[in-house]
Design a protein around this motif. Structure first.
Motif, PDB file in Angstrom:
ATOM      1  N   SER A  39      15.561  14.628  34.778  1.00 20.89           N
ATOM      2  CA  SER A  39      15.763  14.407  33.344  1.00 20.89           C
ATOM      3  C   SER A  39      14.770  13.368  32.823  1.00 20.89           C
ATOM      4  O   SER A  39      14.161  12.630  33.600  1.00 20.89           O
ATOM      5  CB  SER A  39      17.195  13.931  33.094  1.00 20.89           C
ATOM      6  N   VAL A  40      14.664  13.315  31.501  1.00 21.49           N
ATOM      7  CA  VAL A  40      13.769  12.345  30.876  1.00 21.49           C
ATOM      8  C   VAL A  40      14.198  10.924  31.206  1.00 21.49           C
ATOM      9  O   VAL A  40      13.364  10.060  31.518  1.00 21.49           O
ATOM     10  CB  VAL A  40      13.740  12.560  29.349  1.00 21.49           C
ATOM     11  N   SER A  41      15.502  10.673  31.172  1.00 27.72           N
ATOM     12  CA  SER A  41      15.997   9.316  31.449  1.00 27.72           C
ATOM     13  C   SER A  41      15.693   8.885  32.880  1.00 27.72           C
ATOM     14  O   SER A  41      15.346   7.722  33.127  1.00 27.72           O
ATOM     15  CB  SER A  41      17.502   9.251  31.191  1.00 27.72           C
ATOM     16  N   SER A  42      15.814   9.820  33.834  1.00 22.55           N
ATOM     17  CA  SER A  42      15.511   9.469  35.229  1.00 22.55           C
ATOM     18  C   SER A  42      14.021   9.244  35.424  1.00 22.55           C
ATOM     19  O   SER A  42      13.616   8.383  36.224  1.00 22.55           O
ATOM     20  CB  SER A  42      16.015  10.559  36.177  1.00 22.55           C
ATOM     21  N   LEU A  43      13.195   9.989  34.689  1.00 20.88           N
ATOM     22  CA  LEU A  43      11.747   9.767  34.767  1.00 20.88           C
ATOM     23  C   LEU A  43      11.383   8.398  34.202  1.00 20.88           C
ATOM     24  O   LEU A  43      10.558   7.682  34.780  1.00 20.88           O
ATOM     25  CB  LEU A  43      10.989  10.865  34.000  1.00 20.88           C
ATOM     26  N   ILE A  44      11.997   8.040  33.089  1.00 19.24           N
ATOM     27  CA  ILE A  44      11.732   6.728  32.478  1.00 19.24           C
ATOM     28  C   ILE A  44      12.124   5.607  33.433  1.00 19.24           C
ATOM     29  O   ILE A  44      11.373   4.644  33.629  1.00 19.24           O
ATOM     30  CB  ILE A  44      12.493   6.595  31.147  1.00 19.24           C
ATOM     31  N   GLY A  46      12.390   5.839  36.691  1.00 22.84           N
ATOM     32  CA  GLY A  46      11.481   5.875  37.832  1.00 22.84           C
ATOM     33  C   GLY A  46      10.141   5.228  37.524  1.00 22.84           C
ATOM     34  O   GLY A  46       9.590   4.495  38.342  1.00 22.84           O
ATOM     35  N   ILE A  47       9.623   5.477  36.320  1.00 20.92           N
ATOM     36  CA  ILE A  47       8.339   4.881  35.912  1.00 20.92           C
ATOM     37  C   ILE A  47       8.454   3.362  35.861  1.00 20.92           C
ATOM     38  O   ILE A  47       7.583   2.647  36.364  1.00 20.92           O
ATOM     39  CB  ILE A  47       7.898   5.447  34.541  1.00 20.92           C
ATOM     40  N   HIS A  48       9.535   2.867  35.275  1.00 25.91           N
ATOM     41  CA  HIS A  48       9.735   1.418  35.194  1.00 25.91           C
ATOM     42  C   HIS A  48       9.922   0.793  36.572  1.00 25.91           C
ATOM     43  O   HIS A  48       9.637  -0.392  36.770  1.00 25.91           O
ATOM     44  CB  HIS A  48      10.935   1.085  34.305  1.00 25.91           C
ATOM     45  N   ASN A  49      10.384   1.586  37.530  1.00 19.39           N
ATOM     46  CA  ASN A  49      10.559   1.095  38.902  1.00 19.39           C
ATOM     47  C   ASN A  49       9.285   1.239  39.738  1.00 19.39           C
ATOM     48  O   ASN A  49       9.281   0.904  40.922  1.00 19.39           O
ATOM     49  CB  ASN A  49      11.707   1.837  39.589  1.00 19.39           C
ATOM     50  N   GLY A  50       8.232   1.759  39.114  1.00 21.88           N
ATOM     51  CA  GLY A  50       6.968   1.911  39.831  1.00 21.88           C
ATOM     52  C   GLY A  50       6.912   3.124  40.746  1.00 21.88           C
ATOM     53  O   GLY A  50       6.070   3.184  41.644  1.00 21.88           O
ATOM     54  N   ASP A  51       7.776   4.114  40.510  1.00 27.15           N
ATOM     55  CA  ASP A  51       7.811   5.332  41.323  1.00 27.15           C
ATOM     56  C   ASP A  51       6.613   6.210  40.960  1.00 27.15           C
ATOM     57  O   ASP A  51       6.505   6.692  39.830  1.00 27.15           O
ATOM     58  CB  ASP A  51       9.122   6.081  41.063  1.00 27.15           C
ATOM     59  N   LYS A  52       5.722   6.439  41.921  1.00 26.99           N
ATOM     60  CA  LYS A  52       4.499   7.203  41.658  1.00 26.99           C
ATOM     61  C   LYS A  52       4.783   8.666  41.329  1.00 26.99           C
ATOM     62  O   LYS A  52       4.066   9.280  40.533  1.00 26.99           O
ATOM     63  CB  LYS A  52       3.550   7.116  42.854  1.00 26.99           C
ATOM     64  N   ILE A  53       5.830   9.223  41.952  1.00 25.09           N
ATOM     65  CA  ILE A  53       6.170  10.622  41.681  1.00 25.09           C
ATOM     66  C   ILE A  53       6.655  10.774  40.243  1.00 25.09           C
ATOM     67  O   ILE A  53       6.246  11.700  39.529  1.00 25.09           O
ATOM     68  CB  ILE A  53       7.242  11.120  42.673  1.00 25.09           C
ATOM     69  N   ALA A  54       7.513   9.855  39.806  1.00 30.52           N
ATOM     70  CA  ALA A  54       7.990   9.881  38.418  1.00 30.52           C
ATOM     71  C   ALA A  54       6.825   9.689  37.449  1.00 30.52           C
ATOM     72  O   ALA A  54       6.749  10.343  36.408  1.00 30.52           O
ATOM     73  CB  ALA A  54       9.045   8.796  38.204  1.00 30.52           C
ATOM     74  N   LEU A  55       5.904   8.785  37.802  1.00 27.67           N
ATOM     75  CA  LEU A  55       4.727   8.547  36.963  1.00 27.67           C
ATOM     76  C   LEU A  55       3.871   9.809  36.863  1.00 27.67           C
ATOM     77  O   LEU A  55       3.422  10.182  35.764  1.00 27.67           O
ATOM     78  CB  LEU A  55       3.908   7.387  37.546  1.00 27.67           C
ATOM     79  N   ARG A  57       4.820  12.909  37.261  1.00 29.77           N
ATOM     80  CA  ARG A  57       5.520  13.920  36.469  1.00 29.77           C
ATOM     81  C   ARG A  57       5.491  13.573  34.978  1.00 29.77           C
ATOM     82  O   ARG A  57       5.379  14.456  34.119  1.00 29.77           O
ATOM     83  CB  ARG A  57       6.960  14.043  36.961  1.00 29.77           C
ATOM     84  N   GLY A  58       5.596  12.293  34.677  1.00 29.01           N
ATOM     85  CA  GLY A  58       5.526  11.867  33.287  1.00 29.01           C
ATOM     86  C   GLY A  58       4.167  12.190  32.676  1.00 29.01           C
ATOM     87  O   GLY A  58       4.077  12.686  31.548  1.00 29.01           O
ATOM     88  N   ILE A  59       3.090  11.934  33.413  1.00 24.83           N
ATOM     89  CA  ILE A  59       1.740  12.228  32.925  1.00 24.83           C
ATOM     90  C   ILE A  59       1.548  13.735  32.778  1.00 24.83           C
ATOM     91  O   ILE A  59       0.882  14.199  31.844  1.00 24.83           O
ATOM     92  CB  ILE A  59       0.683  11.625  33.863  1.00 24.83           C
ATOM     93  N   THR A  60       2.140  14.514  33.682  1.00 25.29           N
ATOM     94  CA  THR A  60       2.055  15.966  33.577  1.00 25.29           C
ATOM     95  C   THR A  60       2.684  16.450  32.277  1.00 25.29           C
ATOM     96  O   THR A  60       2.134  17.329  31.596  1.00 25.29           O
ATOM     97  CB  THR A  60       2.758  16.637  34.776  1.00 25.29           C
ATOM     98  N   LEU A  61       3.826  15.868  31.912  1.00 26.71           N
ATOM     99  CA  LEU A  61       4.456  16.219  30.639  1.00 26.71           C
ATOM    100  C   LEU A  61       3.586  15.813  29.459  1.00 26.71           C
ATOM    101  O   LEU A  61       3.467  16.542  28.468  1.00 26.71           O
ATOM    102  CB  LEU A  61       5.825  15.537  30.525  1.00 26.71           C
ATOM    103  N   VAL A  62       2.965  14.650  29.568  1.00 23.37           N
ATOM    104  CA  VAL A  62       2.094  14.146  28.502  1.00 23.37           C
ATOM    105  C   VAL A  62       0.902  15.072  28.297  1.00 23.37           C
ATOM    106  O   VAL A  62       0.493  15.348  27.162  1.00 23.37           O
ATOM    107  CB  VAL A  62       1.614  12.722  28.846  1.00 23.37           C
ATOM    108  N   GLU A  63       0.339  15.582  29.381  1.00 29.90           N
ATOM    109  CA  GLU A  63      -0.856  16.423  29.295  1.00 29.90           C
ATOM    110  C   GLU A  63      -0.543  17.872  28.930  1.00 29.90           C
ATOM    111  O   GLU A  63      -1.434  18.619  28.527  1.00 29.90           O
ATOM    112  CB  GLU A  63      -1.604  16.393  30.626  1.00 29.90           C
TER     113      GLU A  63
END
Length: 361
Positions: A39-44, A46-55, A57-63
Motif C-alpha cells: 500500500s501507499v502508506s507502507s511504502l511511505i 518504508g521510505i522513511h525507514n530507509g528501506d531500499k526496496i520501498a524506495l 518501488r516509490g520511484i517506479t510509481l513516480v516514473e
C-alpha cells in the motif's frame, strides 16, 4: 589455479535465480509477487525507514505514466516533500566517454567509507528509434552496488531535456526522505541543455578530458557559467601532463566569467577515478562550497521549487493536450496537410491550440 569467486553486479542481491523460473510454479510465484504490491502508506513508512526496496518501488510509481500510479506517486511525494533534510545534491555531467560512471563510483565509495549514505540517480540515454535503454549503471558500478550505504537507480532519459530522466526531481525528494546524505545526479551529457539538472542541484560538477580536442568547446558560455567546479578526469599515465595543461587552460578561461551571485569562485581539479587519485580533493572542494554558500543555498532551493512548479505546469499542459481525443483526430488530419505542404506548421499549430481552448470551455 585459484578460482575467482568474485560476483558480478548482476548477481549481487539474493532473489529469484534464473534457473528457478523454468517451471510453472516459480513463474506463478513471480506473478503473484508482482500483483501483491504494498500500500501507499507502507511504502511511505518504508521510505522513511530507509528501506531500499520501498524506495525503488516509490520511484517506479513516480516514473510511471499510468494515471492510477500517478495518484499514488503524488501521495508519496506529498508525504515526503516536507521532510527537512541536510542532503547535498550534486549534479555531474560530461560528454560520453569522459568516465562519469567510474568517477561516480569512486566518489560514492569515498563517501560511504567516511560514513555517508549515498544515492545515485544515473540516467541512461534512450534510443530515439527503439525507445529502449540499456540501464547498465549497476553493472558499471560493481563495487558501489554492493555497498549497503549506497543506492543506485538507473533510469531512461526518454525525451527529457538535458538528459535528465523524467521525474528526477521527485526521485530526489524520495531519496532525501530515505535519509541519504548525498545524492549524485548523472546526466547523459550529449550536448543538450544542462539547465534542467542545474535547476535541481546544489553543486554542479563538469567532467572534462585532457587532449580530447574539446578544450575550446568546454569554454563555451552556458555550461561554464553554471559550473561550480571542473574536474579533468583520467589524469593518469601518459595523460598526466596533458591534464595539467588542460587545467591551466580552463583556469584561465574561468577568469573571463563574472563572479557567481553566491560569491563562489569555480576552480579546476585533476583526478583519476580509475586509480582513485584526487577524489578526496574533489569532495573537499564540495565541502568548501557548501560552507561558503550556506547562506544562499536555502534561497536557491526556493527558486528551484518555483522552477519545478512552472516545469510541472508545462509538462501537464502538454500531456493533457496530446491525450485529448479531439486533438488526436485533428492532429492526424493537419499532420498530413503539413507533410504535403498544403498548410504551414504555424497555421496548423494555431488551429490545434484554438481547438484545445474551445474544448476546455
Amino acid at each position: 589455479m585459484k578460482k575467482n569467486n568474485k560476483k558480478s553486479a548482476l548477481e549481487e542481491k539474493e532473489g529469484i535465480h534464473l534457473d528457478a523460473i523454468s517451471n510453472k510454479a516459480s513463474i506463478a510465484k513471480i506473478k503473484s509477487f508482482r500483483k501483491n504490491q504494498p500500500s501507499v502508506s507502507s511504502l511511505i513508512q518504508g521510505i522513511h525507514n530507509g528501506d531500499k526496496i520501498a524506495l525503488s518501488r516509490g520511484i517506479t510509481l513516480v516514473e510511471s505514466k499510468s494515471k492510477p500510479h500517478a495518484i499514488q506517486a503524488n501521495q508519496i511525494i506529498e508525504a515526503c516533500i516536507s521532510d527537512k533534510k541536510n542532503t547535498l545534491r550534486i549534479g555531474i555531467t560530461g560528454v560520453p566517454g569522459v568516465g562519469k560512471s567510474t568517477f561516480i563510483e569512486a566518489l560514492g565509495k569515498h563517501l560511504t567509507n567516511i560514513g555517508k549514505k549515498v544515492a545515485v540517480l544515473a540516467v541512461d540515454p534512450t534510443s530515439s528509434l527503439s525507445r529502449g535503454s540499456i540501464l547498465g549503471d549497476k553493472t558499471r558500478m560493481e563495487a558501489l552496488v554492493k555497498d549497503e550505504n549506497a543506492f543506485i537507480r538507473p533510469s531512461p532519459s526518454g525525451d527529457s531535456l538535458g538528459g535528465v530522466a523524467r521525474k528526477t526531481r521527485e526521485s530526489i525528494i524520495l531519496c532525501e526522505a530515505a535519509n541519504f546524505d548525498v545524492i549524485l545526479i548523472e546526466t547523459v551529457g550529449v550536448g543538450q541543455s544542462e539547465t534542467a539538472v542545474h535547476s535541481m542541484v546544489d553543486f554542479f560538477l563538469l567532467l572534462k578530458l585532457a587532449g580530447a580536442g574539446d578544450e575550446l568547446q568546454g569554454i563555451k558560455r552556458g555550461i561554464m557559467e553554471m559550473t561550480d567546479t571542473i574536474v579533468i578526469n583520467k589524469a593518469d599515465g601518459k595523460n598526466k601532463q596533458a591534464a595539467k595543461l588542460a587545467r591551466i587552460e580552463f583556469t584561465r578561461a574561468l577568469h573571463f566569467y563574472p563572479p557567481k551571485e553566491n560569491g563562489w569562485i569555480p576552480n579546476v581539479l585533476e583526478c583519476s577515478a580509475l586509480e582513485n587519485e584526487g577524489i578526496s580533493e574533489v569532495w573537499q572542494t564540495i565541502l568548501n562550497f557548501k560552507e561558503a554558500t550556506a547562506a544562499s543555498m536555502y534561497e536557491n532551493r526556493k527558486h528551484q521549487n518555483k522552477f519545478w512548479l512552472l516545469q510541472t505546469i508545462e509538462d501537464n499542459l502538454k500531456i493533457r493536450f496530446y491525450q485529448d481525443d479531439t486533438i488526436q483526430e485533428k492532429l492526424k488530419e493537419l499532420t498530413s496537410l503539413v507533410m504535403n505542404a498544403k498548410v504551414s506548421p504555424f497555421v496548423a499549430a494555431e488551429q490545434l491550440l484554438a481547438l484545445h481552448q474551445k474544448e476546455l470551455k
